[in-house]
Design a protein around this motif. Structure first.
Motif, PDB file in Angstrom:
ATOM      1  N   PHE A   1      51.333  14.650  17.294  1.00 25.06           N
ATOM      2  CA  PHE A   1      51.669  13.296  16.837  1.00 25.06           C
ATOM      3  C   PHE A   1      50.798  12.877  15.657  1.00 25.06           C
ATOM      4  O   PHE A   1      51.276  12.217  14.728  1.00 25.06           O
ATOM      5  N   PHE A   2      49.516  13.245  15.678  1.00 25.37           N
ATOM      6  CA  PHE A   2      48.653  12.934  14.548  1.00 25.37           C
ATOM      7  C   PHE A   2      49.107  13.697  13.302  1.00 25.37           C
ATOM      8  O   PHE A   2      49.098  13.144  12.191  1.00 25.37           O
ATOM      9  N   ALA A   3      49.520  14.959  13.467  1.00 26.67           N
ATOM     10  CA  ALA A   3      50.023  15.724  12.324  1.00 26.67           C
ATOM     11  C   ALA A   3      51.306  15.107  11.775  1.00 26.67           C
ATOM     12  O   ALA A   3      51.505  15.017  10.557  1.00 26.67           O
ATOM     13  N   ALA A   4      52.183  14.642  12.686  1.00 25.81           N
ATOM     14  CA  ALA A   4      53.408  13.978  12.242  1.00 25.81           C
ATOM     15  C   ALA A   4      53.096  12.680  11.496  1.00 25.81           C
ATOM     16  O   ALA A   4      53.767  12.339  10.513  1.00 25.81           O
ATOM     17  N   ALA A   5      52.076  11.966  11.960  1.00 29.90           N
ATOM     18  CA  ALA A   5      51.689  10.725  11.277  1.00 29.90           C
ATOM     19  C   ALA A   5      51.160  11.021   9.873  1.00 29.90           C
ATOM     20  O   ALA A   5      51.438  10.280   8.921  1.00 29.90           O
ATOM     21  N   ILE A   6      50.406  12.122   9.736  1.00 28.51           N
ATOM     22  CA  ILE A   6      49.879  12.476   8.414  1.00 28.51           C
ATOM     23  C   ILE A   6      51.010  12.890   7.482  1.00 28.51           C
ATOM     24  O   ILE A   6      51.053  12.490   6.309  1.00 28.51           O
ATOM     25  N   VAL A   7      51.946  13.691   8.012  1.00 29.07           N
ATOM     26  CA  VAL A   7      53.100  14.087   7.190  1.00 29.07           C
ATOM     27  C   VAL A   7      53.930  12.864   6.806  1.00 29.07           C
ATOM     28  O   VAL A   7      54.423  12.752   5.680  1.00 29.07           O
ATOM     29  N   GLY A   8      54.084  11.922   7.746  1.00 30.02           N
ATOM     30  CA  GLY A   8      54.851  10.715   7.463  1.00 30.02           C
ATOM     31  C   GLY A   8      54.221   9.827   6.408  1.00 30.02           C
ATOM     32  O   GLY A   8      54.912   9.014   5.785  1.00 30.02           O
ATOM     33  N   SER A   9      52.906   9.962   6.210  1.00 25.41           N
ATOM     34  CA  SER A   9      52.256   9.167   5.165  1.00 25.41           C
ATOM     35  C   SER A   9      52.578   9.689   3.768  1.00 25.41           C
ATOM     36  O   SER A   9      52.428   8.978   2.783  1.00 25.41           O
ATOM     37  N   PHE A  10      53.012  10.956   3.681  1.00 24.83           N
ATOM     38  CA  PHE A  10      53.377  11.537   2.394  1.00 24.83           C
ATOM     39  C   PHE A  10      54.889  11.571   2.174  1.00 24.83           C
ATOM     40  O   PHE A  10      55.342  11.529   1.035  1.00 24.83           O
ATOM     41  N   CYS A  11      55.664  11.680   3.238  1.00 26.31           N
ATOM     42  CA  CYS A  11      57.120  11.751   3.130  1.00 26.31           C
ATOM     43  C   CYS A  11      57.736  10.714   4.042  1.00 26.31           C
ATOM     44  O   CYS A  11      57.172  10.393   5.103  1.00 26.31           O
ATOM     45  N   ASN A  12      58.879  10.189   3.642  1.00 25.71           N
ATOM     46  CA  ASN A  12      59.567   9.250   4.516  1.00 25.71           C
ATOM     47  C   ASN A  12      60.336  10.000   5.595  1.00 25.71           C
ATOM     48  O   ASN A  12      60.415  11.221   5.612  1.00 25.71           O
TER      49      ASN A  12
END
Length: 244
Positions: A175-186
Motif C-alpha cells: 500500500f505504501f508503494a502504491a501511494a508512492i506510485v500514485g503521487s507520480f501517476c494518476n
C-alpha cells in the motif's frame, strides 16, 4: 552509566525480537533451504521447474491464468481480439491523458453522434430500432462489483486479524508503494500501465519461458545464499527462531 544504557538498549532489542518471533506464523515454516516446502522448490513448481522429486512438472501458462477467453486474450491466442482490446484501452488513455478530454465531454460527444445517426436513419426509415440495454446487465455488473469489493475487504480483514505479522507488513508495504506510485501517476495511468503489463508480460514469458526461469532460479539462488549468511551470522544468535 554508559554500560547501564547499553544493557537497557540490549534488553529492549531482545524483547522486541522475541515479540516479533512470537507473532510470526508457526503453522508451516517456509524456508529458503533446498527441500520440499522451500521457496526455491515452490518457485520451481510454479514456473515449471523440477520439484523436490526431481521430475519436471511444467504447468501451462494458459492454465495458470485461469483458462477460458480471458486467458486467450492475455496470451494473444486471437491476435485480432487482443489487439482490439489493447487498442481501445490505449485510445481511452490517450483521450483522457494526452488530449485532456473529460468523461462528460466524451459522453456528450457519443450521445450527439448517436442522436445524429438516429436522426439520419429516421429520414429514410419510418420505424427506426429502439436502443435499450437490458436491466439484467446492470444488475449483474453491480452484483459482480459488490462481490469483488466484499471479497477484497474480507481478505484485508483476515490479514489484519490473522496475527500473521510478516503478511501484514508485506501488505502495508504494498500500500505504501502504491501511494508512492500514485503521487507520480494518476489512477487512470496506473490502471493503463497494469493493463498493458497484463497484455504483454504473460505472452513474453510464454515465448521466453526457459530464459526467464533460468534468471529467476539464479536470483533465488542469490537470495538463498544471502539468507544462509544472515542465518549463520545474526538470526542464529538472536531469538527469532523458535525451538521445535
Amino acid at each position: 552509566m554508559a554500560e547501564h544504557s547499553e544493557k537497557a538498549a540490549g534488553d529492549m532489542m531482545s524483547n522486541i525480537m522475541e515479540a516479533i518471533s512470537e507473532n510470526l506464523p508457526n503453522k508451516k515454516s517456509v524456508r529458503f533451504d533446498d527441500g520440499e516446502g522451500s521457496i526455491s522448490d515452490q518457485a520451481k513448481k510454479l514456473f515449471g521447474g523440477a520439484g523436490a522429486g526431481g521430475q519436471r512438472n511444467k504447468k501451462s501458462l494458459h492454465h495458470v491464468l485461469g483458462g477460458g477467453k480471458s486467458a486467450d486474450v492475455l496470451l494473444w491466442r486471437n491476435k485480432k481480439i487482443s489487439s482490439s482490446v489493447l487498442g481501445v484501452a490505449t485510445l481511452v488513455w490517450v483521450f483522457f491523458e494526452w488530449l485532456d478530454y473529460h468523461f462528460l465531454t466524451i459522453v456528450s460527444f457519443l450521445l450527439v453522434l448517436g442522436m445524429a445517426v438516429q436522426f439520419a436513419y429516421s429520414m429514410f426509415a419510418s420505424n427506426p430500432p429502439r436502443v435499450e440495454l437490458p436491466e439484467e446487465m446492470f444488475a449483474n455488473a453491480g452484483r459482480a462489483v459488490g462481490e469483488q469489493v466484499n471479497r477484497a475487504l474480507g481478505t484485508l480483514q483476515d490479514i489484519s486479524c490473522g496475527r500473521d505479522l510478516k503478511r501484514f507488513l508485506m501488505v502495508i508495504a504494498v500500500f505504501f508503494a502504491a501511494a508512492i506510485v500514485g503521487s507520480f501517476c494518476n489512477f487512470l495511468t496506473v490502471i493503463y500501465i497494469g493493463f498493458v503489463c497484463a497484455h504483454t508480460l504473460p505472452v513474453l514469458y510464454e515465448k521466453y519461458q526457459d530464459q526467464v526461469d533460468e534468471f529467476l532460479y539464479n536470483m533465488l539462488g542469490l537470495v538463498q545464499n544471502q539468507y544462509k549468511k544472515l542465518d549463520k551470522g545474526i538470526l542464529s544468535k538472536g531469538k527469532f527462531r523458535k525451538s521445535d
